[in-house]
Design a protein around this motif. Structure first.
Motif, PDB file in Angstrom:
ATOM      1  N   TYR A  33      10.825  45.680  37.782  1.00  0.00           N
ATOM      2  CA  TYR A  33       9.771  45.318  38.728  1.00  0.00           C
ATOM      3  C   TYR A  33       8.404  45.730  38.197  1.00  0.00           C
ATOM      4  N   TYR A  35       4.615  46.560  40.065  1.00  0.00           N
ATOM      5  CA  TYR A  35       3.836  46.723  41.280  1.00  0.00           C
ATOM      6  C   TYR A  35       2.400  47.040  40.903  1.00  0.00           C
ATOM      7  N   GLN A  37      -1.050  49.017  42.513  1.00  0.00           N
ATOM      8  CA  GLN A  37      -1.497  49.942  43.548  1.00  0.00           C
ATOM      9  C   GLN A  37      -3.004  50.106  43.428  1.00  0.00           C
ATOM     10  N   GLY A  42      -0.916  51.105  49.438  1.00  0.00           N
ATOM     11  CA  GLY A  42       0.500  51.037  49.091  1.00  0.00           C
ATOM     12  C   GLY A  42       0.723  50.216  47.842  1.00  0.00           C
ATOM     13  N   LEU A  43       1.986  49.950  47.539  1.00  0.00           N
ATOM     14  CA  LEU A  43       2.346  49.168  46.364  1.00  0.00           C
ATOM     15  C   LEU A  43       2.548  47.710  46.749  1.00  0.00           C
ATOM     16  N   LEU A  45       4.025  44.010  45.277  1.00  0.00           N
ATOM     17  CA  LEU A  45       4.929  43.482  44.271  1.00  0.00           C
ATOM     18  C   LEU A  45       4.305  42.300  43.540  1.00  0.00           C
ATOM     19  N   TYR A  48       9.311  40.422  39.741  1.00  0.00           N
ATOM     20  CA  TYR A  48      10.536  41.166  39.550  1.00  0.00           C
ATOM     21  C   TYR A  48      11.549  40.310  38.807  1.00  0.00           C
ATOM     22  N   GLY A  58       6.407  37.867  42.946  1.00  0.00           N
ATOM     23  CA  GLY A  58       6.322  38.694  44.131  1.00  0.00           C
ATOM     24  C   GLY A  58       5.224  38.173  45.039  1.00  0.00           C
ATOM     25  N   ASP A  59       4.580  39.085  45.744  1.00  0.00           N
ATOM     26  CA  ASP A  59       3.570  38.676  46.730  1.00  0.00           C
ATOM     27  C   ASP A  59       2.195  38.392  46.130  1.00  0.00           C
ATOM     28  N   PHE A  88      -3.974  50.429  39.365  1.00  0.00           N
ATOM     29  CA  PHE A  88      -2.903  51.253  38.803  1.00  0.00           C
ATOM     30  C   PHE A  88      -1.646  50.397  38.846  1.00  0.00           C
ATOM     31  N   LEU A  90       2.430  49.923  38.192  1.00  0.00           N
ATOM     32  CA  LEU A  90       3.679  50.689  38.133  1.00  0.00           C
ATOM     33  C   LEU A  90       4.843  49.772  37.818  1.00  0.00           C
TER      34      LEU A  90
END
Lengths: 110, 110
Positions: A33, A35, A37, A42-43, A45, A48, A58-59, A88, A90
């Motif tokens: 995945y 993500y 940030q 929050g994280l 997506l 994936y 993802g979104d 950032f 991840l």
């Protein structure tokens, strides 16, 4: 040691340049995945992948691209089409529903 | 889109007190997880609770899940300064697709 390795940890780029963030895992996990940030958030997506040679949006996939040619590797390219790429990033892999995260890559676009 | 919303957004307590944070989500899930993030680091898995479970314990952590209300709570008992971090819930609305909430920033004062 088993784990997720992200590189580079910090990256500075000029506007309009594509950049590729590396993510490697030696946990033998099928799913991986990416993500994003933003500060104090929050994280979200980005992409994936459940298995090699397959990935899903993802979104917030717009302006990003990925590949999954090897089980161990899931690189993320931030393209010039991404309007606000400073964030950032991840990377994670999963086994039995539990996500294992790398230490992140902080991208700053000047 | 964010699947989960944590509440409160920020929480400040004294060492030794209990900390409770809540997560609400929107769609049916298979499981719900809680993660911890120290500032500028990757996320660390704390606990997973399945949709057919109501409560789960791990050390000083207690998680509850109410699928009828689409909500979960994380209780950290006898908090320590080292518990200072952001805490996120994550749900799997779709297989392999894990969506995170907005997080609770916990500060434990020594």
């Amino acid at each position: 040691d088993g784990g997720i390795t992200q590189s580079p940890k910090y990256l500075f780029r000029k506007e309009g340049q594509n950049v590729t963030l590396s993510c490697e895992q030696n946990l033998n996990h099928d799913a991986m995945y990416w993500y994003r940030q933003d500060p104090g958030q929050g994280l979200r997506l980005i992409y994936y992948s459940q298995i090699v040679n397959d990935f899903q949006k993802g979104d917030i996939a717009e302006g990003y691209s990925v590949s999954r040619e090897k089980k161990e590797s899931f690189p993320l390219t931030v393209t010039s089409a991404q309007k606000n790429p400073t964030a950032f990033y991840l990377c994670a892999s999963s086994m039995a529903g539990e996500l294992f995260f790398g230490e992140g890559s902080r991208l700053t676009v000047l | 889109s964010q699947q989960g919303e944590e509440d409160p957004q920020a929480l400040s307590i004294q060492e030794g007190e209990n900390a409770t944070m809540n997560c609400s989500y929107k769609t049916s899930i298979n499981n719900l997880q809680w993660y911890r993030q120290n500032s500028g680091r990757g996320l660390v898995h704390l606990i997973l609770i399945r949709s057919n479970e109501r409560e789960k314990h791990s050390g000083r952590l207690r998680v509850t899940l109410d699928t009828s209300k689409k909500s979960s709570s994380l209780l950290i008992t006898a908090s320590r300064a080292a518990d200072t971090a952001s805490y996120f819930c994550a749900t799997d609305a779709l297989a392999y697709k894990y969506i995170f909430g907005t997080g609770t920033r916990l500060k434990v004062l020594a």
